[in-house]
Design a protein around this motif. Structure first.
Motif, mmCIF file in Angstrom:
data_model
loop_
_atom_site.group_PDB
_atom_site.id
_atom_site.type_symbol
_atom_site.label_atom_id
_atom_site.label_comp_id
_atom_site.label_asym_id
_atom_site.label_seq_id
_atom_site.Cartn_x
_atom_site.Cartn_y
_atom_site.Cartn_z
ATOM 1 N N LEU A 174 0.836 -1.339 -0.162
ATOM 2 C CA LEU A 174 0.021 -0.172 0.092
ATOM 3 C C LEU A 174 0.882 1.278 -0.156
ATOM 4 C CD1 LEU A 174 -2.736 1.228 0.282
ATOM 5 C CD2 LEU A 174 -2.878 1.159 2.707
ATOM 6 N N HIS A 175 1.968 1.038 0.915
ATOM 7 C CA HIS A 175 2.662 2.560 0.881
ATOM 8 C C HIS A 175 3.327 2.749 -0.574
ATOM 9 C CE1 HIS A 175 7.196 1.082 0.472
ATOM 10 N NE2 HIS A 175 7.370 2.467 0.646
ATOM 11 N N LEU A 176 3.718 1.495 -1.385
ATOM 12 C CA LEU A 176 4.109 1.705 -2.664
ATOM 13 C C LEU A 176 3.054 2.290 -3.853
ATOM 14 C CD1 LEU A 176 6.317 -1.273 -2.997
ATOM 15 C CD2 LEU A 176 7.199 0.849 -3.037
ATOM 16 N N PHE A 177 1.938 1.924 -3.417
ATOM 17 C CA PHE A 177 0.896 2.356 -4.199
ATOM 18 C C PHE A 177 0.593 3.965 -3.963
ATOM 19 C CE2 PHE A 177 -3.626 3.503 -4.247
ATOM 20 C CZ PHE A 177 -4.379 3.055 -5.419
ATOM 21 N N ILE A 178 0.620 4.338 -2.715
ATOM 22 C CA ILE A 178 0.512 5.723 -2.481
ATOM 23 C C ILE A 178 1.517 6.565 -3.170
ATOM 24 C CG2 ILE A 178 0.471 7.225 -0.317
ATOM 25 C CD1 ILE A 178 -0.887 5.339 1.107
ATOM 26 N N ILE A 179 2.898 6.103 -2.690
ATOM 27 C CA ILE A 179 3.913 6.973 -3.423
ATOM 28 C C ILE A 179 3.866 6.900 -4.905
ATOM 29 C CG2 ILE A 179 6.541 6.738 -3.860
ATOM 30 C CD1 ILE A 179 6.729 5.767 -0.948
ATOM 31 N N ALA A 180 3.359 5.808 -5.748
ATOM 32 C CA ALA A 180 3.312 5.750 -6.811
ATOM 33 C C ALA A 180 2.256 7.090 -7.552
ATOM 34 C CB ALA A 180 3.106 4.381 -7.581
ATOM 35 N N GLY A 181 0.978 7.126 -6.707
ATOM 36 C CA GLY A 181 0.240 7.956 -6.892
ATOM 37 C C GLY A 181 0.736 9.570 -6.944
ATOM 38 N N ILE A 182 1.310 9.751 -5.775
ATOM 39 C CA ILE A 182 1.707 11.083 -5.707
ATOM 40 C C ILE A 182 2.893 11.226 -6.646
ATOM 41 C CG2 ILE A 182 3.328 12.559 -3.939
ATOM 42 C CD1 ILE A 182 2.068 10.990 -1.664
ATOM 43 N N THR A 183 3.547 10.438 -6.978
ATOM 44 C CA THR A 183 4.685 10.792 -8.075
ATOM 45 C C THR A 183 4.022 10.995 -9.280
ATOM 46 O OG1 THR A 183 6.325 9.149 -7.192
ATOM 47 C CG2 THR A 183 6.695 9.752 -9.137
ATOM 48 N N TRP A 184 2.980 10.008 -9.731
ATOM 49 C CA TRP A 184 2.169 10.392 -11.088
ATOM 50 C C TRP A 184 1.943 11.665 -11.320
ATOM 51 C CZ3 TRP A 184 -2.892 11.790 -11.803
ATOM 52 C CH2 TRP A 184 -3.283 11.796 -13.292
ATOM 53 N N TRP A 185 1.130 12.356 -10.117
ATOM 54 C CA TRP A 185 0.684 13.670 -10.041
ATOM 55 C C TRP A 185 1.556 14.647 -10.115
ATOM 56 C CZ3 TRP A 185 -3.841 15.971 -10.654
ATOM 57 C CH2 TRP A 185 -4.146 17.264 -10.161
ATOM 58 N N ILE A 186 2.782 14.638 -9.609
ATOM 59 C CA ILE A 186 4.004 15.437 -9.760
ATOM 60 C C ILE A 186 4.539 15.512 -11.096
ATOM 61 C CG2 ILE A 186 6.281 16.292 -9.062
ATOM 62 C CD1 ILE A 186 5.389 15.010 -6.432
ATOM 63 N N ARG A 187 4.287 14.274 -11.836
ATOM 64 C CA ARG A 187 5.009 14.082 -13.291
ATOM 65 C C ARG A 187 4.061 14.969 -14.338
ATOM 66 N NH1 ARG A 187 7.045 7.944 -14.129
ATOM 67 N NH2 ARG A 187 8.517 7.892 -12.586
#
Length: 445
Positions: A174-187
């Protein structure tokens, strides 16, 4: 409320792209640390475990993704991949988090592996293309830094949530899922690579003039310049990864079965190893990679890795030898093949198929790891750890010789200069203003 992502450039963009490596390495460690828990929960057999390992982000899953993603990146753009790869990753991760049977776990593992493979080559490509020539190693080193931080945090999380059993492992995913979501938004606030845009403009002009080009695959395997680059890059990355990649899945097992450590002790030891990699990545590769002789820096890292495995293989496996191994290997990895591969693979091919070449080589390397990972347990069981260690040492010696002999002279040059020197022309020389633009954006930010 304005939900549009802010403009992303400079170091923020570099970090956002580098997080692909955090996500990949974290996914590998999360899967490896939870394998026994899934086995107990789903009652899966050795064949099913082999499938999960072979099709994961550590092996064929990532290999297939890279083979698909590289050419798409060159054809449709770096930014195109950044729009969709992490969405695919999050879907796969969500399936893993919610898995209650083996088909769900396998499908999630495959999707995550493919998404990781799609994202890694374009990450190295974009960082290198947007980096100032005097600090390209520093910028590309950010990806290696993220690669090291991922396992460090994941191993520590594995220790902390161990009492929670499989629920704890689901929380790691789940922590990887959340980090991926934040990273996608910034990108989403990033611009397209200017080098890629210039290359596409040149291709449009050549199409109007009916200028024909040979296929990328043909150029990769017939041009002596490309063949030499592929020998260097596959040579150092494949043979180093046959040792390092196998360690990612099996090192805790070796600590426990050969060294007699508990699961918690093995995970802590691995966390320390990766933390040392974080330190040497930053203070070694990122600080020195653009300044000192790269052949010397690579050679030091390669030698330390070989010495580490000689100690682990031939010395009695006790706390002294284990700590020496962790210090030497962890430190070596920060200035080793992973970091230099990421740098050189982005420098040694022209813009029009830079990502495609990376995707093909990544496919070859990850396929090799998947085959070796499949037979490694049998080698350990039938031949013993000492023979296995000798095989690992042999791989490391081969990678060291190839890297030291074929180290390219690219330090301090722009990608356009490198391309012109190697291929006789550079289609993107007019885009050197991109570095000044990045630096100006950073100052304003």
């Amino acid at each position: 409320m304005n939900l549009k992502p802010k403009k992303t450039s400079g170091w923020i963009a570099t970090i956002a792209i580098a997080m692909a490596n955090y996500i990949e390495a974290g996914s590998i460690i999360a899967a490896a640390s939870s394998l026994s828990l899934w086995q107990a929960y789903l009652n899966i057999d050795s064949v099913q475990i082999g499938l999960l390992s072979a099709l994961s982000a550590n092996a064929l899953g990532a290999a297939i993704g890279a083979l698909i993603g590289g050419p798409i990146t060159d054809k449709l753009g770096r930014k195109f991949i950044f729009k969709y790869d992490l969405i695919l990753y999050m879907l796969g991760m969500l399936v893993i988090i919610l898995s209650f049977n083996f088909p769900m776990l396998l499908i999630g593992t495959i999707v995550v592996g493919i998404a990781v493979g799609i994202g890694v080559p374009v990450a190295w490509t974009y960082i290198a293309e947007e980096a100032p020539e005097k600090e390209r190693a520093k910028r590309v080193g950010t990806a290696q830094l993220a690669w090291s931080i991922g396992p460090t945090i994941t191993f520590l999380l594995a220790v902390l949530v161990a009492p929670m059993g499989l629920l704890g492992s689901r929380l790691i995913f789940l922590h990887l899922f959340i980090i991926a979501g934040i990273t996608w938004w910034i990108r989403q606030g990033m611009d397209e690579s200017e080098l890629w845009e210039a290359e596409k403009e040149k291709e449009r002009e050549e199409a109007l003039k009916d200028i024909k080009k040979t296929s990328v695959i043909k150029e990769l395997f017939t041009d002596p310049v490309n063949l030499k680059a592929m020998l260097l890059l596959i040579g150092i990355y494949l043979f180093w990864n046959l040792t390092s990649g196998a360690m990612g899945y099996f090192m805790p097992f070796i600590y426990e079965s050969v060294g007699g450590l508990s699961s918690a002790q093995a995970n802590i030891l691995q966390a320390i190893l990766w933390f040392l990699t974080v330190l040497t990545t930053y203070f070694g590769f990122m600080k020195l990679g653009d300044k000192v002789n790269q052949r010397l820096l690579f050679g030091i890292g390669a030698a330390m890795g070989i010495i580490a495995w000689v100690i682990l293989t031939f010395a009695p496996m006790n706390w002294v030898s284990l700590i020496l191994f962790v210090v030497l290997w962890g430190s070596a990895a920060g200035i080793g093949a992973q970091a230099f591969y990421a740098l050189w693979t982005s420098e040694l091919f022209p813009t029009r198929y830079r990502a495609g070449a990376q995707g093909l080589m990544y496919f070859i390397v990850r396929t090799g790891i998947s085959i070796y990972s499949f037979v490694l347990p049998t080698i350990l069981t039938t031949l013993g750890f000492k023979v296995t260690g000798i095989i690992m040492i042999s791989f490391l010696v081969i990678h060291a010789v190839i890297g030291v002999v074929l180290t390219p002279k690219t330090q301090g040059k722009t990608l356009s200069q490198i391309e012109e020197e190697r291929y006789g022309e550079s289609p993107s020389t007019q885009v050197e203003i991109s570095n000044e633009k990045n630096q100006l954006s950073e100052m304003r930010g």
